[in-house]
Every structure is written in C-alpha cells, then in structure tokens.
Design an enzyme around this catalytic site. Structure first.
Site, short mmCIF file in Angstrom:
data_model
loop_
_atom_site.label_atom_id
_atom_site.label_comp_id
_atom_site.label_asym_id
_atom_site.label_seq_id
_atom_site.Cartn_x
_atom_site.Cartn_y
_atom_site.Cartn_z
N HIS A 32 25.41 32.47 49.59
CA HIS A 32 24.96 33.54 48.69
C HIS A 32 24.52 32.87 47.40
CE1 HIS A 32 24.83 37.68 47.08
NE2 HIS A 32 25.06 37.05 45.93
N CYS A 33 23.23 33.01 47.10
CA CYS A 33 22.67 32.34 45.92
C CYS A 33 22.79 33.25 44.70
CB CYS A 33 21.19 32.02 46.18
SG CYS A 33 20.40 31.20 44.79
N PRO A 34 23.53 32.84 43.68
CA PRO A 34 23.71 33.70 42.50
C PRO A 34 22.42 33.87 41.69
CG PRO A 34 24.72 31.54 42.15
CD PRO A 34 24.32 31.60 43.58
N GLU A 61 20.47 36.42 43.52
CA GLU A 61 21.33 37.59 43.77
C GLU A 61 21.11 38.14 45.17
OE1 GLU A 61 23.74 39.56 42.42
OE2 GLU A 61 24.12 37.94 41.02
N ASN A 62 21.08 37.23 46.14
CA ASN A 62 20.89 37.62 47.54
C ASN A 62 21.43 36.51 48.41
OD1 ASN A 62 20.08 39.11 49.75
ND2 ASN A 62 17.91 38.62 49.58
#
Length: 259
Positions: A122-124, A127-128
């Site tokens: 999950h890539c901050p 945001e996905n």
C-alpha cells in the site's frame, strides 16, 4: 492528510517547481529567449504526463478481489480483467476480514478494506494499493517521474551560479530549495524503481520479499520462489499480460515438477 489532499499537494508541487524552473535564469529560459521552444515544451509535456500517470495509478482499481470471484454480467474487459479459471481440486481460502475467496498471492489491505490480487504494497504517496492491475503502470509512472526529475535537476543546476552575497541568496532561494527537493525525490524514485524492477524480474512482490517466512504458500513450497519462470517470461507476463494470472496453476505445476 486525506487522499485528495495528497493529490493536490503532488499537483501543486509539480506545477510550482516546473513554473519556477521556467521563470528563473536557467537553460530553459535562455532557450525561450532565443525562440527555441522545443525543449521547454517537451519538459512541460513530460511534467504533465507524470501528473496524469500519478492520478491514473492512484485512482484505478489495483486488482480488488470481487465477492466469490464472480465477474459481473455486462462488464467489459476495460472495466474488469478476466478472472482465470482454476482446476476443480484447487480451493481458495476465505479472507477473515471481507470474507471473499482469496486467490493465491492476494492479501487483505487494512487501509483499503479490500483484498488485492498479487498484492505488492500500500503506497502512502498515491493513497492506493499497488497490485496486479496497476503495478505495471506504477513502474511506468516511476520511470517517467525519474526522467522528469533528472531533467529538472540539470535545469536547476544550470541556473545556480554561486556568489557570496545576501542579495544573491534572496533572489535564488526558490531555485536552491527546488534543487535540494529534486535531489531528494530523485534518490527516492531511483531506489524505488530499481527495487521494483528487480522484484518484477524475479516474479516476487514487496510483501512476499519482506514476509517470506510468514506466508504459508512460500514456507511450504520446495522452491524458494515457485513463481519465478526466468527473467524474460517474468517481464513478459508482468508488462504484456492482459488478464489476471491463475498463480495456483503455476505454483502447483512447479512444485509437481520436483516430485
């Protein structure tokens, strides 16, 4: 900060740095003054392309597992990639959070509240989740972003002529800050791109690489990586496949070869 806020920050930062490089005394501005508009135009188009790719990756479905893996009637391939059929003796386990049948290499994301196919991480920043569906585009985005950053680094450096005076520092503070910011982001993006290309060439994910000892289908396999089919086939399957992959078929086929 919410997803909308991060996207706004990304867009504003990209626009501000690009505009600052165009307005300061850099190679781009000197080319504009001489009527050579090709490079400034290409640079602006590349920045725009990187922003559009960012929004595409951050907003698209990363490969969410649908309830009981049923493809909804009337959905086109553009809306939903075809779900592969599995042998009748292969059973999928149910997720303990959302109760969907979870295919191999999928993982439930607590932040997205969905199970994601071939979950990577999950890539901050976007945001996905990064999963089977948007992972190739994520790497394309990183590649374009790296080109933009390296070019911006060169442009910013071309405008920095150092003079030991307070007036010079005041007039060039934006360019100096932009240069330092570009250097930091270049290092981060370069490291991300290299690590992802390495993992893709091995047909493994960030989650599998970091949690190999805790993932049941990796712990119980005779092979260190049962999905690795060689660099060429791994890259081909990753970048050129138009459908979801039935990883169970590859897993059990590779394991049976050792018997």
């Amino acid at each position: 900060m919410g997803a909308g806020g991060l996207r706004a920050v990304h867009s504003a930062l990209s626009a501000a740095v690009a505009l600052g490089l165009l307005l300061h005394r850099t190679d781009l501005q000197r080319q504009e003054e001489h009527g050579e508009l090709l490079q400034p135009l290409v640079f602006v188009l590349l920045v725009l392309c990187s922003v559009l790719l960012y929004f595409k990756v951050s907003l698209m479905d990363p490969g969410f597992v649908q309830a009981d893996e049923e493809v909804q009637p009337g959905k086109t391939e553009e809306q939903s990639m075809v779900t592969p059929a599995l042998p009748s003796n292969v059973k999928m386990r149910r997720c303990g959070y959302c109760m969907v049948k979870q295919p191999m290499r999928a993982k439930h994301c607590q932040l997205c509240q969905h199970c994601v196919r071939r979950y990577d991480h999950h890539c901050p920043w976007i945001e996905n989740c990064v999963g089977e569906r948007n992972h190739p585009l994520f790497i394309v985005y990183l590649s374009v972003q790296l080109v933009v950053l390296l070019w911006a680094w060169y442009i910013a450096w071309s405008g920095l002529y150092f003079e030991p005076s307070w007036d010079w520092l005041q007039h060039n503070i934006f360019l100096i800050m932009s240069f330092l910011l570009i250097v930091i982001f270049t290092i981060v993006v370069l490291l991300l791109l290299i690590s992802h290309l390495y993992l893709v060439s091995c047909n493994t994910t960030t989650w599998e690489f970091m949690s190999h000892h805790r993932i049941s289908y990796l712990k119980h396999s005779e092979l260190e990586n049962p999905f690795d089919q060689g660099v060429i086939l791994n890259l081909w399957r990753f970048f050129c496949s138009c459908h979801f992959t039935a990883w169970e078929k590859i897993y059990f086929h590779r394991d049976s070869e050792l018997v």
